[in-house]
Design an enzyme around this catalytic site. Structure first.
Site, PDB file in Angstrom:
ATOM      1  N   ASP A  12       0.787  -1.176   0.169  1.00  0.00           N
ATOM      2  CA  ASP A  12      -0.024   0.048  -0.176  1.00  0.00           C
ATOM      3  C   ASP A  12       0.939   1.303  -0.140  1.00  0.00           C
ATOM      4  O   ASP A  12       2.099   1.022   0.320  1.00  0.00           O
ATOM      5  CB  ASP A  12      -0.782  -0.133   1.265  1.00  0.00           C
ATOM      6  CG  ASP A  12      -1.636   1.210   1.560  1.00  0.00           C
ATOM      7  OD1 ASP A  12      -2.064   1.784   0.545  1.00  0.00           O
ATOM      8  OD2 ASP A  12      -1.540   1.725   2.772  1.00  0.00           O
ATOM      9  N   ASP A  14      -0.151   5.055   0.931  1.00  0.00           N
ATOM     10  CA  ASP A  14      -0.387   6.099   1.888  1.00  0.00           C
ATOM     11  C   ASP A  14      -0.436   5.387   3.337  1.00  0.00           C
ATOM     12  O   ASP A  14      -1.278   4.465   3.510  1.00  0.00           O
ATOM     13  CB  ASP A  14      -1.874   6.650   1.586  1.00  0.00           C
ATOM     14  CG  ASP A  14      -1.810   8.095   0.925  1.00  0.00           C
ATOM     15  OD1 ASP A  14      -0.834   8.789   1.491  1.00  0.00           O
ATOM     16  OD2 ASP A  14      -2.724   8.509   0.175  1.00  0.00           O
ATOM     17  N   LYS A 188      -9.506  -1.710  -2.896  1.00  0.00           N
ATOM     18  CA  LYS A 188      -9.441  -2.413  -1.774  1.00  0.00           C
ATOM     19  C   LYS A 188     -10.596  -1.978  -0.748  1.00  0.00           C
ATOM     20  O   LYS A 188     -10.948  -0.748  -0.691  1.00  0.00           O
ATOM     21  CB  LYS A 188      -8.299  -2.346  -0.797  1.00  0.00           C
ATOM     22  CG  LYS A 188      -7.082  -2.549  -1.767  1.00  0.00           C
ATOM     23  CD  LYS A 188      -5.570  -2.374  -0.970  1.00  0.00           C
ATOM     24  CE  LYS A 188      -5.434  -0.727  -1.007  1.00  0.00           C
ATOM     25  NZ  LYS A 188      -4.264  -0.355  -0.549  1.00  0.00           N
ATOM     26  N   ASP A 213      -1.214  -0.453   5.930  1.00  0.00           N
ATOM     27  CA  ASP A 213      -1.564   0.197   7.341  1.00  0.00           C
ATOM     28  C   ASP A 213      -2.978  -0.108   7.611  1.00  0.00           C
ATOM     29  O   ASP A 213      -3.328   0.118   8.825  1.00  0.00           O
ATOM     30  CB  ASP A 213      -0.919   1.610   7.308  1.00  0.00           C
ATOM     31  CG  ASP A 213      -1.925   2.375   6.497  1.00  0.00           C
ATOM     32  OD1 ASP A 213      -2.058   2.063   5.241  1.00  0.00           O
ATOM     33  OD2 ASP A 213      -2.627   3.453   7.032  1.00  0.00           O
TER      34      ASP A 213
HETATM   35 MG    MG Z   1      -2.928   3.125   3.641  1.00  0.00          MG
END
Ligand code: MG
Length: 258
Positions: A12, A14, A188, A213
């Site tokens: 991922d 961000d 996602k 995250d």
């Molecule tokens: Mg993220």
């Protein structure tokens, strides 16, 4: 989890590789270790505003090397998804200029707001100019029977210092509520984006790990398609009912395992 059997790592962006314009500590070193060990790498984002080339430019600016084919955003596969599912379509879309261009490049005709009755598909990406007029046109088109496609359902766009903007999902939910219809989702935790990533990597899901995250979108979504999962836990977060294969707080916890 045995890292030696993992042939690919999907990251991922961000909150995992960077936050705002700051790289997470240790991520560059872990990426270098993966490349030295011959593992495949792919960067996967729900971003509804930008395509891989823009995200690649950002990674390069932050000092992370990547190839164009290692970048994949939900924005860039939305047009091809609509084409596969419905053929070339008249699309009523909101979102960034780039998203609109990507839809046109995928062979769709963009319908103006006041011609919403002609739309065959409604597509929603994050739109800083979202307003009541757009909400009205989009929800009327969906209510009338146009297919409803959301680039993602992210509630918030995180920015620096813990602040946020309302995300694509906030706009999608407004339309869904008014129209009384749920959307098909590209990003996602829905499976489509993960499946495109695995096809591009050319590995089965059990040979790849998703690193992210977000428990809900990265971990739960990846588990849904059979990927291994590595959760980079934000400070103070706990996993409760979702169980990642590995939970880390810093990328240096992953070094030396390949
Ligand atoms: Mg993220």
């Amino acid at each position: 989890m045995d890292f030696t059997s993992l042939r690919a790592f999907i990251f991922d962006l961000d909150g995992c590789v960077y936050t705002g314009n700051t790289l997470l500590p240790g991520v560059r070193e872990f990426l270098q270790e993966l490349r030295a060990a011959g593992r495949k790498v792919l960067f996967l984002t729900n971003n509804s505003r930008e395509a891989g080339d823009e995200l690649l430019a950002k990674l390069t600016r932050l000092g992370v090397l990547a190839a164009p084919e290692e970048m994949l955003s939900a924005a860039e596969i939305t047009g091809p998804f609509i084409r596969e599912r419905f053929g070339p379509s008249r699309v009523l879309a909101i979102g960034s200029e780039r998203l609109r261009r990507l839809l046109a490049e995928a062979g769709h005709a963009l319908v103006p707001l006041d011609a919403h009755a002609e739309a065959q598909v409604v597509a929603i990406g994050h739109d800083f100019g979202f307003d009541y007029q757009k909400l009205t046109a989009l929800s009327r088109a969906v209510r009338r029977g146009a297919a409803f496609v959301a680039v993602n359902l992210d509630p918030r766009l995180p920015v620096e210092a813990g602040e946020f903007f309302p995300g694509c999902g906030a706009m999608v939910e407004a339309v869904a509520t008014a129209a009384g219809v749920r959307p098909e989702v590209i990003g996602k935790p829905a499976p489509h984006l993960f499946r495109v990533a695995l096809a591009r990597l050319g590995v089965p899901p059990e040979d790849a790990a998703m690193v992210g995250d977000s428990l809900n979108s990265d971990v739960r979504g990846a588990q849904g398609v059979g990927l291994r999962t590595i959760w980079i836990a934000p400070p103070g977060a706990t996993s409760e009912d979702i169980r990642p294969d590995i939970t880390i707080h810093h990328f240096d916890e992953l070094t030396g395992r390949l």
